[in-house]
Motif scaffolding. Structure first.
Motif, PDB file in Angstrom:
ATOM      1  N   LEU A 193     -44.814 -37.704 -29.964  1.00  0.00           N
ATOM      2  CA  LEU A 193     -44.939 -39.126 -29.666  1.00  0.00           C
ATOM      3  C   LEU A 193     -45.433 -39.928 -30.862  1.00  0.00           C
ATOM      4  O   LEU A 193     -45.645 -41.139 -30.754  1.00  0.00           O
ATOM      5  CB  LEU A 193     -45.868 -39.333 -28.470  1.00  0.00           C
ATOM      6  N   ARG A 212     -51.822 -38.969 -20.999  1.00  0.00           N
ATOM      7  CA  ARG A 212     -51.608 -39.790 -19.803  1.00  0.00           C
ATOM      8  C   ARG A 212     -51.568 -41.271 -20.152  1.00  0.00           C
ATOM      9  O   ARG A 212     -50.760 -42.035 -19.612  1.00  0.00           O
ATOM     10  CB  ARG A 212     -52.708 -39.515 -18.775  1.00  0.00           C
ATOM     11  N   ALA A 215     -48.269 -42.171 -21.803  1.00  0.00           N
ATOM     12  CA  ALA A 215     -47.128 -42.097 -20.889  1.00  0.00           C
ATOM     13  C   ALA A 215     -47.205 -43.112 -19.762  1.00  0.00           C
ATOM     14  O   ALA A 215     -46.234 -43.267 -19.003  1.00  0.00           O
ATOM     15  CB  ALA A 215     -47.045 -40.686 -20.295  1.00  0.00           C
ATOM     16  N   ARG A 218     -44.418 -45.747 -19.861  1.00  0.00           N
ATOM     17  CA  ARG A 218     -43.146 -45.319 -20.451  1.00  0.00           C
ATOM     18  C   ARG A 218     -42.388 -44.421 -19.475  1.00  0.00           C
ATOM     19  O   ARG A 218     -42.939 -43.945 -18.479  1.00  0.00           O
ATOM     20  CB  ARG A 218     -43.400 -44.602 -21.783  1.00  0.00           C
ATOM     21  N   PHE A 220     -40.655 -41.065 -19.328  1.00  0.00           N
ATOM     22  CA  PHE A 220     -40.415 -39.758 -19.934  1.00  0.00           C
ATOM     23  C   PHE A 220     -39.893 -38.774 -18.885  1.00  0.00           C
ATOM     24  O   PHE A 220     -40.252 -38.852 -17.704  1.00  0.00           O
ATOM     25  CB  PHE A 220     -41.701 -39.169 -20.515  1.00  0.00           C
ATOM     26  N   PRO A 238     -47.981 -36.177 -16.843  1.00  0.00           N
ATOM     27  CA  PRO A 238     -48.126 -37.489 -17.487  1.00  0.00           C
ATOM     28  C   PRO A 238     -48.749 -38.501 -16.532  1.00  0.00           C
ATOM     29  O   PRO A 238     -48.782 -38.310 -15.319  1.00  0.00           O
ATOM     30  CB  PRO A 238     -46.679 -37.866 -17.817  1.00  0.00           C
ATOM     31  N   CYS A 243     -42.632 -41.713 -14.978  1.00  0.00           N
ATOM     32  CA  CYS A 243     -42.216 -40.440 -15.573  1.00  0.00           C
ATOM     33  C   CYS A 243     -41.759 -39.471 -14.484  1.00  0.00           C
ATOM     34  O   CYS A 243     -42.227 -39.512 -13.352  1.00  0.00           O
ATOM     35  CB  CYS A 243     -43.361 -39.809 -16.356  1.00  0.00           C
TER      36      CYS A 243
END
Length: 740
Positions: A193, A212, A215, A218, A220, A238, A243
């Motif tokens: 990342l 965490r 993410a 985002r 993922f 995450p 995610c």
């Protein structure tokens, strides 16, 4: 060839030189040290300058360094580790500035699997499970079933909207190499990342919190492959709700379902069509289509397990002159099958070994003991007998094996193994008395079933001298429960006879066969002769005249029912002589009754009646009312067959009064009702005769005694050809000719 350029004047330079000096590729060293190739590449490039001590120690060991070399490597690593420079009380930010992050979408997924085929239902289930808020998809199944291939195929082709990257980690929960720690996995994720290595916390909690946070907003896809247990997975989940996490495991990970609402997707073995398609993809369609029957046989011998099928395909690919049929013939040998399904360090046996190694010792021990079970299905009582424990403890262990996909629960309280798993279990060491213990369990349980199904029956035999009584014996509340147990365990009992015979446990062989006599009586036309002939061989090998007389008697009766009366007479006359010589009145009376049946079949009704009268007299002298009633029932049958209706009615009525127990039903009672009904019809009492036959038929139908139902309904049909009677007769005949 390595294309990585090592950083100069750094830990990376030293590591790269040591690796090349040892003649190792990055892949070789990464595998030996238990780190990913990406991590090793970052270390040599200087992108990760301060690896943790445990990582350095693993690298030093993999490189074969001596103590001095290991110290030098550790000193170089320590120079790259960040040192605190802030004043006390000033904390580093938990998340690095946005500018420090990798703005491109990271992709750590391995390549998509080649030769993937089928799995339409599982792919759809995975897509459904990945929908919603922060889903955790749990892909579970046995070793070698293709969980990783399924997930990688899905990940490369299906996910939509996960534009921010794909992260992957092999947790090696079932591997010969060391499992990565949570910190090591998180470090690799964070490096992907774009987090600078100096800013990654060394603690698990800190690294997990950073992951965490990054993410949280985002999208993922996170794939956690080969998880050992729920605890290994939780720190790697995450944050946020956008995610998707996919976990694969050989264990069912119930804890993850409870705490993180994981959605299980079960992966089973391939159906025959998909299994042969997999072979076709690996070997070429022409080769497989040229031998369709052999391809199906290979799929069956591999049990539809993709790993086994791929090993077979690899063997055939290396032998283009071999036919599929020849390979199938090789695999048909159970003693060689698992060996043929291993190649180098991979294969079915290797995969199962790694699964078993993760289990607690008592669970692994029961698994090995289950390899000694002679049948295809096991319940908690049989498992308890194998383990010399109690059913509650066995039940818990069976559940553990089921969670590890080493057993399948096919019905509540009944478990079975995949054929290849069973072969593997049979090759493991187990207690030498395990087979005896489970055979003695079946003797004990079947004896209890006889007592419930046919109350008042004499025990067929004394127990063996070295008998192992189980700690707990199944209880049967009534006849229905006993009949249901016999129907369920029929195959296991038959296979137990075969296993005892193969192990030369003659005293168990014939005893288990004789405990099946109620089942033989209920379904006499089901081909029992081979089983009873095996039992007869066992009695003679054991020099047990008592057992021989009883087996001969049952065998003679079955042969009579199979229209093999001349053979039956030889066995029955021998049985009578053995019993008379031993002074065994019970066995002698039984032999006379069955001998009379054979004589009646040949038309010698007077001789048959005399033998039945003699049998009844023997039973009367010993006070055995059950045998007296049985002999009297057969006497009435012979009288009815001779057309002596008054005698038959009188004899049947007297027999029905012998040992009468209200609200109970057994085979002789039903047969006596049939004889009484026929006699009444013969005497012209049509209404009474039809009533008796209908009563007999209904009792037989309720008791599951199909042979008796066919007899009663056949006689009733001759007296009153009603549509309802014909329908009942046809249904009973269908049940009789279709093995339950």
């Amino acid at each position: 060839m390595d294309s990585t350029t090592a950083a100069t004047g750094s830990f990376g330079t030293l590591l790269c030189g040591l690796r090349r000096g040892a003649g190792l590729s990055q892949e070789d060293l990464a595998h030996a040290a238990g780190v990913s190739v990406r991590t090793l590449s970052y270390l040599e490039q200087g992108r990760s300058r301060g690896p943790q001590r445990r990582t350095v120690q693993a690298l030093a060991k993999a490189l074969g360094l001596d103590a001095a070399g290991a110290r030098e490597l550790e000193e170089a690593a320590s120079l790259g580790r960040p040192r605190p420079t802030r004043a006390a009380g000033v904390a580093a930010p938990a998340v690095p500035p946005e500018a420090a992050l990798n703005t491109s979408a990271p992709d750590l997924l391995p390549r998509a699997p080649r030769g993937f085929h089928g799995r339409t239902a599982e792919l759809a289930a995975l897509t459904r499970a990945s929908a919603g808020e922060a889903p955790v998809c749990l892909v579970v199944g046995p070793a070698g079933v293709g969980k990783t291939a399924l997930v990688l195929h899905w990940a490369h082709h299906d996910p939509a909207g996960l534009a921010d990257g794909r992260l992957y980690a092999d947790l090696r929960g079932f591997s010969d190499t060391r499992e990565p720690t949570a910190v090591e996995v998180l470090r690799e994720f964070l490096l992907a990342l774009g987090v600078n290595s100096e800013r990654i916390p060394e603690s698990e909690n800190g690294a997990a919190a950073m992951f965490r946070s990054l993410a949280a907003d985002r999208q993922f896809l996170v794939v956690l492959d080969n998880a050992r247990d729920s605890e290994q997975v939780r720190p790697l989940l995450p944050g946020g709700d956008r995610c998707v996490t996919v976990v694969t495991s050989r264990h069912r990970l119930h804890g993850l379902i409870v705490t993180d609402n994981a959605r299980p997707v079960a992966v089973a073995v391939l159906p025959p069509q998909d299994a042969t398609a997999l072979l076709a993809q690996a070997l070429g369609a022409d080769r497989v289509h040229a031998e369709p029957a052999a391809a199906l046989r290979l799929a069956e011998l591999c049990g539809g397990l993709p790993l086994a099928l791929r090993v077979v395909a690899a063997r055939l690919a290396g032998r283009p002159d071999w036919s599929l049929a020849a390979m199938a013939d090789e695999l048909a040998d159970q003693t060689r099958r698992l060996g043929l399904l291993d190649l180098e360090d991979t294969g079915v046996r290797a995969a199962l070994h790694l699964t078993l190694r993760q289990l607690p010792e008592p669970v692994a021990r029961l698994f090995a003991l289950l390899g000694r079970h002679p049948g295809s299905h096991v319940d908690r009582y049989a498992a308890a007998a194998l383990a010399d424990s109690d059913p509650a403890a066995a039940d818990a262990t069976l559940e553990h094996l089921t969670a590890a996909h080493l057993l399948n629960e096919t019905a509540p309280g009944r478990w079975t193994m995949h054929d290849l798993v069973r072969l593997y279990a049979r090759g493991l060491d187990a207690h030498p008395d395990a087979l005896k213990r489970v055979l003695d369990h079946y003797i004990t349980t079947a004896t209890a079933a006889v007592a419930a199904a046919e109350p008042g029956s004499e025990d067929c035999f004394p127990l063996p001298a070295d008998f192992h009584p189980p700690a707990t014996v199944r209880e049967f509340g009534d006849r229905t429960a006993a009949v249901a147990w016999y129907a369920t365990e029929r195959d296991n009992l038959t296979q137990a006879v075969a296993a005892a015979h193969a192990a030369r446990l003659h005293d168990r062989t014939w005893r288990i066969a004789m405990t099946m006599w109620p089942l033989i009586v209920w379904r006499v036309r089901d081909g029992w002769t081979p089983l009873l002939e095996t039992a007869l061989v066992a009695t003679r090998a054991d020099n047990d005249k008592h057992g021989e007389a009883r087996v001969l008697n049952v065998l003679g009766w079955v042969l009579t029912e199979e229209d093999r009366t001349p053979e039956a007479l030889i066995h029955l006359e021998t049985a009578h002589a053995l019993a008379a010589h031993a002074g065994d009145a019970f066995a002698e009376a039984n032999a006379l009754i069955v001998l009379a049946m054979a004589q009646a079949t040949l038309g010698h009704l007077d001789d048959a009646a005399k033998n039945c009268a003699h049998a009844a007299d023997l039973a009367r002298r010993t006070g055995d009312h059950k045998i007296e009633r049985l002999a009297t029932q057969h006497l009435a049958r012979h009288q009815a067959d001779a057309g002596h209706w008054h005698q038959a009615l009188t004899t049947a009525t007297r027999a029905l009064d012998l040992d009468h127990r209200p609200d109970t039903t057994d085979v002789p009672h039903i047969l006596l009702l049939i004889i009484k009904g026929e006699a009444l019809l013969g005497l012209g009492h049509r209404t009474e005769g039809i009533t008796q036959l209908d009563l007999a038929a209904r009792e037989a139908e309720a008791a599951g005694y199909e042979d008796g139902a066919v007899r009663a309904l056949g006689a009733l049909l001759r007296a009153t050809p009603a549509t309802e009677v014909r329908a009942r007769y046809d249904a009973a005949l269908a049940r009789l000719t279709t093995r339950s």
